[in-house]
Design a protein around this motif. Structure first.
Motif, PDB file in Angstrom:
ATOM      1  N   GLN A   5       0.656  -0.994   0.073  1.00 62.14           N
ATOM      2  CA  GLN A   5      -0.410   0.116  -0.069  1.00 62.14           C
ATOM      3  C   GLN A   5       1.153   1.243  -0.013  1.00 62.14           C
ATOM      4  O   GLN A   5       2.097   1.496   1.061  1.00 62.14           O
ATOM      5  N   ARG A   6       0.243   2.483  -0.493  1.00 59.41           N
ATOM      6  CA  ARG A   6       1.202   3.842  -0.577  1.00 59.41           C
ATOM      7  C   ARG A   6       1.472   3.866   1.195  1.00 59.41           C
ATOM      8  O   ARG A   6      -0.261   4.334   1.442  1.00 59.41           O
ATOM      9  N   LEU A   7       2.084   4.695   1.452  1.00 57.18           N
ATOM     10  CA  LEU A   7       2.303   4.605   2.868  1.00 57.18           C
ATOM     11  C   LEU A   7       0.872   6.116   3.095  1.00 57.18           C
ATOM     12  O   LEU A   7       1.101   6.830   2.177  1.00 57.18           O
ATOM     13  N   PHE A  59       6.507   6.411  -0.997  1.00 59.12           N
ATOM     14  CA  PHE A  59       6.900   5.181  -0.275  1.00 59.12           C
ATOM     15  C   PHE A  59       5.633   4.257  -0.247  1.00 59.12           C
ATOM     16  O   PHE A  59       4.407   4.495  -0.040  1.00 59.12           O
ATOM     17  N   HIS A  60       6.000   3.134  -0.003  1.00 63.39           N
ATOM     18  CA  HIS A  60       5.072   1.950   0.169  1.00 63.39           C
ATOM     19  C   HIS A  60       5.224   1.105   1.153  1.00 63.39           C
ATOM     20  O   HIS A  60       6.266   1.140   1.583  1.00 63.39           O
ATOM     21  N   VAL A  61       4.225   0.758   2.365  1.00 66.26           N
ATOM     22  CA  VAL A  61       3.939  -0.877   3.461  1.00 66.26           C
ATOM     23  C   VAL A  61       3.935  -1.431   2.674  1.00 66.26           C
ATOM     24  O   VAL A  61       2.257  -1.299   1.873  1.00 66.26           O
ATOM     25  N   LEU A  62       4.013  -3.268   3.582  1.00 64.58           N
ATOM     26  CA  LEU A  62       3.584  -4.076   3.207  1.00 64.58           C
ATOM     27  C   LEU A  62       3.154  -4.228   4.373  1.00 64.58           C
ATOM     28  O   LEU A  62       3.512  -4.413   5.121  1.00 64.58           O
ATOM     29  N   VAL A  63       1.326  -4.762   4.140  1.00 67.90           N
ATOM     30  CA  VAL A  63       0.694  -4.715   5.617  1.00 67.90           C
ATOM     31  C   VAL A  63       0.239  -6.504   4.748  1.00 67.90           C
ATOM     32  O   VAL A  63      -1.166  -6.542   4.508  1.00 67.90           O
ATOM     33  N   THR A  64      -0.433  -6.232   6.779  1.00 67.85           N
ATOM     34  CA  THR A  64      -1.088  -8.112   7.043  1.00 67.85           C
ATOM     35  C   THR A  64      -2.007  -7.168   6.830  1.00 67.85           C
ATOM     36  O   THR A  64      -3.057  -6.227   6.634  1.00 67.85           O
ATOM     37  N   ARG A  65      -2.959  -8.535   6.482  1.00 68.33           N
ATOM     38  CA  ARG A  65      -4.453  -7.873   6.004  1.00 68.33           C
ATOM     39  C   ARG A  65      -5.584  -7.724   8.324  1.00 68.33           C
ATOM     40  O   ARG A  65      -6.034  -7.010   8.468  1.00 68.33           O
ATOM     41  N   ASP A  66      -4.318  -7.736   9.049  1.00 66.04           N
ATOM     42  CA  ASP A  66      -4.667  -7.245  10.501  1.00 66.04           C
ATOM     43  C   ASP A  66      -3.909  -6.142  10.483  1.00 66.04           C
ATOM     44  O   ASP A  66      -4.585  -5.321  11.387  1.00 66.04           O
ATOM     45  N   GLU A  68      -0.864  -4.885  10.375  1.00 62.17           N
ATOM     46  CA  GLU A  68       0.449  -5.073  11.176  1.00 62.17           C
ATOM     47  C   GLU A  68       1.025  -4.661   9.853  1.00 62.17           C
ATOM     48  O   GLU A  68       1.262  -4.545   8.610  1.00 62.17           O
ATOM     49  N   VAL A  69       2.228  -4.009   9.942  1.00 66.09           N
ATOM     50  CA  VAL A  69       3.136  -3.513   8.823  1.00 66.09           C
ATOM     51  C   VAL A  69       5.012  -4.890   8.922  1.00 66.09           C
ATOM     52  O   VAL A  69       5.397  -4.573   9.842  1.00 66.09           O
ATOM     53  N   LEU A  70       4.838  -4.798   7.793  1.00 65.53           N
ATOM     54  CA  LEU A  70       5.590  -6.038   7.591  1.00 65.53           C
ATOM     55  C   LEU A  70       7.199  -5.603   6.693  1.00 65.53           C
ATOM     56  O   LEU A  70       7.845  -6.295   6.853  1.00 65.53           O
ATOM     57  N   GLY A  71       6.594  -4.296   6.179  1.00 67.35           N
ATOM     58  CA  GLY A  71       7.563  -3.825   5.353  1.00 67.35           C
ATOM     59  C   GLY A  71       7.538  -2.655   5.193  1.00 67.35           C
ATOM     60  O   GLY A  71       6.761  -2.269   4.562  1.00 67.35           O
ATOM     61  N   ARG A  72       8.700  -2.155   4.395  1.00 67.33           N
ATOM     62  CA  ARG A  72       8.808  -0.655   4.008  1.00 67.33           C
ATOM     63  C   ARG A  72       9.938  -0.792   2.174  1.00 67.33           C
ATOM     64  O   ARG A  72       9.935  -1.810   2.602  1.00 67.33           O
ATOM     65  N   PHE A  73       8.281   0.149   1.322  1.00 68.76           N
ATOM     66  CA  PHE A  73       9.577  -0.803   0.138  1.00 68.76           C
ATOM     67  C   PHE A  73       8.953   0.904  -0.784  1.00 68.76           C
ATOM     68  O   PHE A  73       8.276   1.302  -0.842  1.00 68.76           O
ATOM     69  N   ASN A  74      10.146   2.003  -0.535  1.00 64.67           N
ATOM     70  CA  ASN A  74      10.526   2.953  -0.962  1.00 64.67           C
ATOM     71  C   ASN A  74      10.983   3.336  -2.331  1.00 64.67           C
ATOM     72  O   ASN A  74      12.172   2.927  -2.745  1.00 64.67           O
ATOM     73  N   LEU A  75      10.453   4.345  -3.006  1.00 63.70           N
ATOM     74  CA  LEU A  75      11.320   4.763  -4.500  1.00 63.70           C
ATOM     75  C   LEU A  75      11.610   6.171  -3.897  1.00 63.70           C
ATOM     76  O   LEU A  75      10.749   7.088  -3.665  1.00 63.70           O
ATOM     77  N   VAL A  76      12.826   6.609  -3.786  1.00 64.96           N
ATOM     78  CA  VAL A  76      12.681   8.282  -3.458  1.00 64.96           C
ATOM     79  C   VAL A  76      13.986   8.647  -4.414  1.00 64.96           C
ATOM     80  O   VAL A  76      14.795   8.203  -5.478  1.00 64.96           O
ATOM     81  N   ASP A  77      14.143  10.042  -4.419  1.00 64.25           N
ATOM     82  CA  ASP A  77      15.424  11.176  -5.511  1.00 64.25           C
ATOM     83  C   ASP A  77      14.161  10.782  -6.822  1.00 64.25           C
ATOM     84  O   ASP A  77      14.977  10.323  -7.861  1.00 64.25           O
ATOM     85  N   VAL A  78      13.216  10.542  -7.283  1.00 63.95           N
ATOM     86  CA  VAL A  78      12.379  10.827  -7.965  1.00 63.95           C
ATOM     87  C   VAL A  78      12.463  11.215  -9.307  1.00 63.95           C
ATOM     88  O   VAL A  78      12.456  12.435  -8.859  1.00 63.95           O
ATOM     89  N   ALA A  79      13.657  11.532 -10.698  1.00 64.80           N
ATOM     90  CA  ALA A  79      13.622  12.366 -11.284  1.00 64.80           C
ATOM     91  C   ALA A  79      13.747  11.710 -13.078  1.00 64.80           C
ATOM     92  O   ALA A  79      14.653  10.406 -12.536  1.00 64.80           O
ATOM     93  N   THR A 113       2.772   3.221 -13.101  1.00 65.25           N
ATOM     94  CA  THR A 113       1.626   4.530 -12.174  1.00 65.25           C
ATOM     95  C   THR A 113       2.902   5.210 -11.979  1.00 65.25           C
ATOM     96  O   THR A 113       2.301   6.397 -12.494  1.00 65.25           O
ATOM     97  N   TYR A 114       3.823   5.012 -12.439  1.00 60.88           N
ATOM     98  CA  TYR A 114       5.319   6.488 -11.473  1.00 60.88           C
ATOM     99  C   TYR A 114       5.967   6.380 -13.019  1.00 60.88           C
ATOM    100  O   TYR A 114       6.997   7.119 -12.536  1.00 60.88           O
ATOM    101  N   ALA A 115       5.901   5.471 -13.840  1.00 64.43           N
ATOM    102  CA  ALA A 115       6.395   6.333 -14.966  1.00 64.43           C
ATOM    103  C   ALA A 115       8.160   6.340 -15.538  1.00 64.43           C
ATOM    104  O   ALA A 115       8.574   6.691 -15.989  1.00 64.43           O
TER     105      ALA A 115
END
Length: 175
Positions: A5-7, A59-66, A68-79, A113-115
């Motif tokens: 999910q997007r943060l 910024f993205h988080v990997l989230v369980t059905r409950d 709970e955040v299991l991970g972060r997956f980020n794309l930074v310095d987009v250009a 989505t982000y090209a």
């Protein structure tokens, strides 16, 4: 299966719990965020969300059905079609291919989505798990040796143009 999910602001409590519960685990392979990060978590999150609103980061988080955040997956310095990938996964979710699958899923978001056409990443020499995920998902070493929190690292790149997009359908047969 957890959902990428997007943060969003409502992720704050679960994200803080994720960071606190995994702090020692993360510090073994990536530079520690420091006490200030945790004391000023709400302000840091607000800054990240404001940065995301500009399109400079995703910024993205990997989230369980409950929730709970299991991970972060980020794309930074987009250009100019490029971004830097960073990720961290909860200790309890490691060793099952979750990070690899999520990075591959992120490739689809990057192109549709982000090209984005190119991702860069870096991992410390001691972070063999992240380096393995990067290699398994098609990243190749660039020869760069960045310093990450004072530790030597390896730089990687992954082109998304041809490898992540669906193949063109075959041309119709002529009769």
């Amino acid at each position: 299966m957890p959902e990428l999910q997007r943060l969003r602001p409502e992720h704050a409590p679960a994200l803080l719990a994720f960071e606190q519960e995994n702090r020692a685990f993360f510090a073994a392979s990536v530079p520690d965020r420091g006490d200030d990060y945790f004391h000023r978590f709400a302000a840091h999150l607000a800054e990240r969300l404001a940065e995301q609103a500009t399109g400079a980061c995703h910024f993205h988080v990997l989230v369980t059905r409950d929730g709970e955040v299991l991970g972060r997956f980020n794309l930074v310095d987009v250009a100019q079609g490029e971004a830097e990938l960073g990720f961290r996964l909860a200790e309890k979710a490691t060793g099952r291919g979750v990070a690899t699958a999520t990075v591959r899923q992120l490739f689809t978001l990057c192109t549709t989505t982000y090209a984005l056409t190119t991702l860069r990443a870096a991992a410390t020499l001691t972070n063999t798990a992240s380096r393995s995920v990067l290699t398994r998902t098609g990243f190749v070493p660039t020869g760069e040796e960045p310093l990450l929190g004072g530790e030597r690292g390896v730089g990687y790149v992954r082109e998304l143009r041809e490898t992540s997009l669906p193949a063109s359908p075959p041309a119709p047969a002529s009769s």
